[in-house]
Design a protein around this motif. Structure first.
Motif, PDB file in Angstrom:
ATOM      1  N   VAL A 132       0.831  -1.210   0.000  1.00 35.11           N
ATOM      2  CA  VAL A 132       0.000   0.000   0.000  1.00 35.11           C
ATOM      3  C   VAL A 132       0.863   1.256   0.000  1.00 35.11           C
ATOM      4  N   LEU A 133       1.949   1.227   0.790  1.00 30.62           N
ATOM      5  CA  LEU A 133       2.749   2.437   0.989  1.00 30.62           C
ATOM      6  C   LEU A 133       3.818   2.667  -0.080  1.00 30.62           C
ATOM      7  N   MET A 134       4.345   1.607  -0.672  1.00 27.16           N
ATOM      8  CA  MET A 134       5.463   1.784  -1.603  1.00 27.16           C
ATOM      9  C   MET A 134       5.140   2.678  -2.798  1.00 27.16           C
ATOM     10  N   PRO A 135       3.952   2.563  -3.427  1.00 33.24           N
ATOM     11  CA  PRO A 135       3.651   3.501  -4.523  1.00 33.24           C
ATOM     12  C   PRO A 135       3.639   4.959  -4.055  1.00 33.24           C
ATOM     13  N   ILE A 136       3.206   5.195  -2.818  1.00 31.85           N
ATOM     14  CA  ILE A 136       3.200   6.554  -2.267  1.00 31.85           C
ATOM     15  C   ILE A 136       4.628   7.041  -2.076  1.00 31.85           C
ATOM     16  N   ILE A 137       5.489   6.170  -1.546  1.00 28.35           N
ATOM     17  CA  ILE A 137       6.891   6.518  -1.315  1.00 28.35           C
ATOM     18  C   ILE A 137       7.576   6.858  -2.641  1.00 28.35           C
ATOM     19  N   LYS A 138       7.320   6.063  -3.660  1.00 26.46           N
ATOM     20  CA  LYS A 138       7.931   6.309  -4.970  1.00 26.46           C
ATOM     21  C   LYS A 138       7.406   7.595  -5.591  1.00 26.46           C
ATOM     22  N   ALA A 139       6.101   7.841  -5.426  1.00 27.51           N
ATOM     23  CA  ALA A 139       5.513   9.070  -5.978  1.00 27.51           C
ATOM     24  C   ALA A 139       6.095  10.318  -5.313  1.00 27.51           C
ATOM     25  N   ALA A 140       6.459  10.199  -4.037  1.00 28.57           N
ATOM     26  CA  ALA A 140       7.021  11.348  -3.310  1.00 28.57           C
ATOM     27  C   ALA A 140       8.519  11.483  -3.522  1.00 28.57           C
ATOM     28  N   GLY A 141       9.136  10.523  -4.225  1.00 26.76           N
ATOM     29  CA  GLY A 141      10.565  10.597  -4.501  1.00 26.76           C
ATOM     30  C   GLY A 141      11.445  10.227  -3.312  1.00 26.76           C
ATOM     31  N   ILE A 142      10.912   9.465  -2.362  1.00 27.24           N
ATOM     32  CA  ILE A 142      11.669   9.046  -1.182  1.00 27.24           C
ATOM     33  C   ILE A 142      12.472   7.783  -1.515  1.00 27.24           C
ATOM     34  N   ASP A 143      13.716   7.736  -1.081  1.00 23.72           N
ATOM     35  CA  ASP A 143      14.566   6.570  -1.330  1.00 23.72           C
ATOM     36  C   ASP A 143      13.934   5.337  -0.681  1.00 23.72           C
ATOM     37  N   PRO A 144      13.651   4.287  -1.456  1.00 27.54           N
ATOM     38  CA  PRO A 144      12.972   3.110  -0.893  1.00 27.54           C
ATOM     39  C   PRO A 144      13.802   2.373   0.160  1.00 27.54           C
ATOM     40  N   VAL A 145      15.148   2.412   0.037  1.00 30.29           N
ATOM     41  CA  VAL A 145      15.988   1.765   1.047  1.00 30.29           C
ATOM     42  C   VAL A 145      15.910   2.532   2.361  1.00 30.29           C
ATOM     43  N   TYR A 146      15.984   3.850   2.273  1.00 32.52           N
ATOM     44  CA  TYR A 146      15.844   4.699   3.458  1.00 32.52           C
ATOM     45  C   TYR A 146      14.490   4.475   4.126  1.00 32.52           C
ATOM     46  N   PHE A 147      13.429   4.449   3.321  1.00 37.95           N
ATOM     47  CA  PHE A 147      12.106   4.199   3.874  1.00 37.95           C
ATOM     48  C   PHE A 147      12.039   2.817   4.517  1.00 37.95           C
ATOM     49  N   GLY A 148      12.632   1.817   3.857  1.00 38.31           N
ATOM     50  CA  GLY A 148      12.602   0.465   4.389  1.00 38.31           C
ATOM     51  C   GLY A 148      13.253   0.362   5.754  1.00 38.31           C
ATOM     52  N   VAL A 149      14.373   1.056   5.943  1.00 41.73           N
ATOM     53  CA  VAL A 149      15.064   1.023   7.237  1.00 41.73           C
ATOM     54  C   VAL A 149      14.179   1.621   8.327  1.00 41.73           C
ATOM     55  N   LEU A 150      13.589   2.793   8.061  1.00 44.30           N
ATOM     56  CA  LEU A 150      12.742   3.425   9.078  1.00 44.30           C
ATOM     57  C   LEU A 150      11.452   2.648   9.298  1.00 44.30           C
ATOM     58  N   PHE A 151      10.903   2.083   8.243  1.00 48.54           N
ATOM     59  CA  PHE A 151       9.668   1.311   8.339  1.00 48.54           C
ATOM     60  C   PHE A 151       9.877   0.056   9.193  1.00 48.54           C
ATOM     61  N   VAL A 152      10.967  -0.665   8.937  1.00 50.68           N
ATOM     62  CA  VAL A 152      11.263  -1.866   9.723  1.00 50.68           C
ATOM     63  C   VAL A 152      11.639  -1.484  11.155  1.00 50.68           C
ATOM     64  N   MET A 153      12.374  -0.385  11.325  1.00 47.94           N
ATOM     65  CA  MET A 153      12.712   0.073  12.668  1.00 47.94           C
ATOM     66  C   MET A 153      11.446   0.380  13.468  1.00 47.94           C
ATOM     67  N   ASN A 154      10.503   1.060  12.838  1.00 41.78           N
ATOM     68  CA  ASN A 154       9.240   1.390  13.496  1.00 41.78           C
ATOM     69  C   ASN A 154       8.487   0.122  13.891  1.00 41.78           C
ATOM     70  N   ASN A 155       8.458  -0.842  12.987  1.00 42.61           N
ATOM     71  CA  ASN A 155       7.792  -2.109  13.283  1.00 42.61           C
ATOM     72  C   ASN A 155       8.520  -2.891  14.362  1.00 42.61           C
TER      73      ASN A 155
END
Length: 426
Positions: free
Chosen positions: A342-365
Motif C-alpha cells: 500500500v505504501l510503496m507507490p506513495i513513497i515512490k511518488a514522493a521521490g523518497i529513497d525506498p531503502v531509506y524508507f525500508g530502514v525506518l519502516f522496519v525500525m518502526n515495526n
C-alpha cells in the motif's frame, strides 16, 4: 468503497479472533467478491506463489542460526565478553546487556530469539546485583529489538521481497541505525539508573578480558563474515543465511562442543514451526497484495495524500505515526506484509529513497514489538524472566521513547541512513 471493504473485512476478521494469516485470506476473498472476480483457483494459485520466492529461503536459515546460537553457547560467550569490557562501570550490567544485544543482533536477526537469550542470561544477574527488575526487563526488551535492524535481519528480508527492494542494500543501511539504537539505550540507561545504589563487580584484569575475547572470537567472527561477504558480493542475503546457520552449527558442535547431536531435532523443529508461521503469513499477504494492486488501492491513496507528496518529510512523519498506531495492535511481520504494497507507490511518488524508507519502516515495526498491549518481545521477556507483563511494560517506557525519538530524528535527517549507505555503495 474498495478501501472500506479492505479495512473492514481485515479488522472484522481479526476482532473475532481469526488468526492474521487467515484474516488476510478472508480479506483477499472479500476484495475478489467486491471486484466481481471471485475464483478459488486464483486464490490458491496466489497463495502458493506468495511463498515461492528464493530470497524468502533466508528466513528459515536465519531462524535456525538463532536457535543454534542460543543452544550452542554463542550467546553466553558474547555476554561474558561484554561483561569483561564494561561490567565494572556504574550500571555496568545494563551496558553489558546493550553491547551483547548489538553483537547478538548480528548473529540471529530475530528479536524474540535475542530477547529470550538476554532475559535468561542477564535478568537474574541484574536483579541479584540490585537493579530494579522491571527497569532491567524493560532495558532487555528494548535492546532485543535491535536484532531486526542490524544485519542479518528477517524483517529486511520480508520487506525486501514485498517491496522489491535490494535486501543487500537494506542490510548495509541498517548497520549505523542499529548501532545508534544501542547508543540511545546507553544514554537512557545512564539517566534512569544513575540514582540506583548498585555496587558493580570488580574490574576484569587484562588477562581475563583477553581470555573472554579469545573464548568469544569464533562467535564474533560470524557478523564479520556476513557483512564482508555481502559487501564484496561473495554471496547473496539468502546464501548468507545458509552460511550463518552452517557456521553456527559448526562452532556449536565442533569448537564449543556445547550442542549435542540429540538436540538438533528439537532445534530444527522449533525453527521449522516459527518459519511455517511466517511463511504462511507471507503467502496470505501476497494474495491481498495482488488484489490491492488489481483494485488500484495504492493509486487511490496517492490521490488522497496528494497534498503531502510535495513534502517528503511531512509525509514520512504521517506514515511513521500510522505505523506506530498499527504496531500497538499487530506484530511486525503482518504489519510489514499488509502495509508495504500500500505504501510503496506513495513513497515512490514522493521521490523518497525506498531503502531509506525500508530502514525506518522496519525500525518502526521493530519498536512495535515492545509497544503494549500486544508487544511480542514484552511477552517473551515476561515469560522467560518470570515477571508480570505490567512490570515489563512499566520498565520499557523510557527506552521505547528514546528509540522513537531517534527514529523521528532520522526522519528529519535522512543523511543518518543515506550517507553510511553511500560509504558502502559509493
Amino acid at each position: 468503497m474498495t478501501i472500506a471493504i479492505f479495512l473492514s473485512s481485515l479488522i472484522a476478521a481479526m476482532m473475532i479472533g481469526v488468526p492474521i494469516s487467515f484474516s488476510l485470506l478472508l480479506c483477499g476473498a472479500a476484495l475478489m467478491w467486491h471486484l466481481n472476480m471471485f475464483d478459488a483457483q486464483i486464490l490458491a494459485q496466489n497463495l502458493i506463489e506468495g511463498s515461492n520466492s528464493f530470497p524468502l529461503l533466508a528466513v528459515p536459515f536465519f531462524m535456525l542460526a538463532g536457535e543454534i546460537m542460543n543452544a550452542g553457547g554463542l550467546s553466553k560467550r558474547i555476554v561474558a565478553f561484554a561483561m569483561s569490557l564494561v561490567g565494572h562501570v556504574r550500571g555496568g550490567l545494563g551496558y553489558v546487556a546493550i553491547m551483547a544485544a548489538v553483537i547478538m543482533a548480528s548473529l540471529s536477526g530475530s528479536a524474540v530469539a535475542d530477547a529470550a537469550a538476554l532475559a535468561a542470561l542477564l535478568l537474574p544477574m541484574m536483579h541479584t546485583a540490585g537493579h530494579d527488575k522491571a527497569r532491567s526487563a524493560g532495558l532487555l526488551s528494548a535492546a532485543s529489538i535491535i536484532a531486526p535492524i542490524i544485519p542479518p535481519s528477517i524483517g529486511f528480508v520480508i520487506f525486501g521481497v514485498a517491496a522489491n527492494v535490494s535486501i543487500s542494500k537494506l542490510f548495509m543501511a541498517g548497520i549505523v541505525p542499529g548501532v545508534l539504537l544501542g547508543a540511545a539505550l546507553c544514554l537512557t540507561w545512564w539517566w534512569v539508573a544513575r540514582k540506583e545504589n548498585v555496587t558493580p563487580p570488580p574490574r576484569k584484569t587484562r588477562a581475563e578480558v583477553f581470555h573472554a575475547l579469545r573464548d568469544a572470537l569464533w562467535a564474533l567472527g560470524l557478523p564479520v563474515i556476513v557483512v564482508v561477504g555481502l559487501k564484496f558480493g561473495v554471496f547473496t542475503p539468502t546464501e548468507a543465511a545458509v552460511v550463518a546457520a552452517v557456521y553456527a552449527l559448526f562452532i556449536s558442535l565442533v569448537v564449543y562442543r556445547e550442542l549435542k547431536i540429540s538436540q538438533l531435532y528439537g532445534l530444527f523443529l522449533a525453527a521449522a514451526k516459527t518459519t511455517a508461521v511466517i511463511m504462511f503469513l507471507v503467502a496470505g499477504a501476497m494474495v491481498s497484495a495482488w488484489l490491492i494492486t488489481v483494485a488500484q488501492l495504492p493509486a487511490q491513496l496517492v490521490e488522497l495524500l496528494q497534498p503531502l507528496l510535495d513534502s517528503p518529510t511531512l509525509l514520512m512523519f504521517a506514515i511513521m505515526i500510522l505505523v506506530i498506531v498499527v504496531g500497538t495492535a499487530m506484530d511486525m511481520t503482518p504489519t510489514i506484509l499488509i502495509l508495504t504494497p500500500v505504501l510503496m507507490p506513495i513513497i515512490k511518488a514522493a521521490g523518497i529513497d525506498p531503502v531509506y524508507f525500508g530502514v525506518l519502516f522496519v525500525m518502526n515495526n521493530a519498536i512495535g514489538l515492545i509497544t503494549p498491549p500486544v508487544g511480542t518481545v514484552l511477552n517473551t521477556v515476561a515469560g522467560v524472566g518470570k515477571i508480570s507483563m505490567d512490570d515489563v511494560t512499566r520498565g520499557v517506557w523510557p527506552f521505547m521513547i528514546a528509540q522513537f525519538a531517534l527514529m523521528f530524528l532520522m526522519v528529519l535527517f535522512p543523511q543518518i541512513v543515506l550517507v553510511p549507505l553511500g560509504w558502502f555503495y559509493g
